[in-house]
Design a protein around this motif. Structure first.
Motif, mmCIF file in Angstrom:
data_model
loop_
_atom_site.group_PDB
_atom_site.id
_atom_site.type_symbol
_atom_site.label_atom_id
_atom_site.label_comp_id
_atom_site.label_asym_id
_atom_site.label_seq_id
_atom_site.Cartn_x
_atom_site.Cartn_y
_atom_site.Cartn_z
ATOM 1 N N ARG A 61 3.588 -2.736 -0.377
ATOM 2 C CA ARG A 61 4.711 -1.878 -0.036
ATOM 3 C C ARG A 61 5.918 -2.201 -0.916
ATOM 4 O O ARG A 61 6.101 -3.322 -1.367
ATOM 5 N N THR A 62 6.759 -1.209 -1.108
ATOM 6 C CA THR A 62 7.930 -1.349 -1.974
ATOM 7 C C THR A 62 9.045 -2.112 -1.259
ATOM 8 O O THR A 62 9.377 -1.806 -0.120
ATOM 9 N N VAL A 63 9.620 -3.090 -1.965
ATOM 10 C CA VAL A 63 10.778 -3.848 -1.487
ATOM 11 C C VAL A 63 11.731 -3.995 -2.664
ATOM 12 O O VAL A 63 11.319 -4.362 -3.761
ATOM 13 N N PHE A 64 13.024 -3.685 -2.447
ATOM 14 C CA PHE A 64 14.059 -3.932 -3.450
ATOM 15 C C PHE A 64 15.030 -4.977 -2.915
ATOM 16 O O PHE A 64 15.561 -4.830 -1.815
ATOM 17 N N GLU B 281 13.153 -1.870 2.243
ATOM 18 C CA GLU B 281 11.847 -2.453 2.552
ATOM 19 C C GLU B 281 11.018 -1.389 3.255
ATOM 20 O O GLU B 281 11.347 -0.959 4.356
ATOM 21 N N GLN B 282 9.955 -0.999 2.613
ATOM 22 C CA GLN B 282 9.127 0.102 3.104
ATOM 23 C C GLN B 282 8.482 -0.208 4.452
ATOM 24 O O GLN B 282 8.329 0.681 5.279
ATOM 25 N N GLU B 283 8.115 -1.443 4.691
ATOM 26 C CA GLU B 283 7.426 -1.818 5.930
ATOM 27 C C GLU B 283 8.346 -1.798 7.150
ATOM 28 O O GLU B 283 7.879 -1.758 8.276
ATOM 29 N N ARG C 82 16.168 -5.536 -7.919
ATOM 30 C CA ARG C 82 14.831 -5.527 -8.503
ATOM 31 C C ARG C 82 13.788 -5.392 -7.396
ATOM 32 O O ARG C 82 14.058 -5.688 -6.236
ATOM 33 N N SER C 83 12.633 -4.939 -7.802
ATOM 34 C CA SER C 83 11.455 -4.956 -6.943
ATOM 35 C C SER C 83 10.416 -5.813 -7.655
ATOM 36 O O SER C 83 10.684 -6.384 -8.716
ATOM 37 N N PRO D 141 8.012 5.343 -3.260
ATOM 38 C CA PRO D 141 7.431 4.132 -2.677
ATOM 39 C C PRO D 141 5.915 4.126 -2.843
ATOM 40 O O PRO D 141 5.301 5.176 -3.029
ATOM 41 N N ASN D 142 5.329 2.934 -2.810
ATOM 42 C CA ASN D 142 3.877 2.809 -2.915
ATOM 43 C C ASN D 142 3.210 3.459 -1.712
ATOM 44 O O ASN D 142 3.602 3.220 -0.582
#
Length: 109
Positions: free
Chosen positions: A55-58, A75-77, A26-27, A49-50
């Motif tokens: 930022r997007t994280v799953f 993790e987008q970051e 899940r995000s 991704p945002n």
């Protein structure tokens, strides 16, 4: 002028010996639900991704019989891998097709 659409894909492959893998990811915005993944099979999803704001994280929770692992699958970051292999001893990232151990071994509740 429209912004280019970027798609990210995440793969989780079950290589646990003779066992079904339960995967629940899940995000903040999306719950992908629980899925039973047979040995040698994968689950995969793609998303955009945002670009603005958060930022997007799953996060994923994995279960095999009475064992559990939780980990961040994307993790987008940070530099994260989108290709994961789950084995008897834990979760491996598979950058460039070569598995590399990244996460703690299975735990029992």
């Amino acid at each position: 002028m429209a912004l280019p659409t970027v798609q990210v894909s995440v793969y989780i492959t079950n290589q646990v010996t003779r066992k079904i893998l339960i995967v629940h990811c899940r995000s903040k915005d999306d719950d992908l639900g629980a899925h039973a993944v047979a040995v040698g099979s994968s689950i995969h999803w793609s998303f955009g991704p945002n670009i603005f704001g958060a930022r997007t994280v799953f996060w994923c929770k994995l279960a095999v019989q009475d064992k559990r692992i939780s980990f961040v699958a994307y993790e987008q970051e940070r530099v994260t891998y989108g290709d994961w292999v789950v084995r008897d001893d834990g979760v491996y990232a598979r950058p460039y097709g070569h598995p590399m151990f990244l996460h703690a071994p299975w735990t029992q509740p």
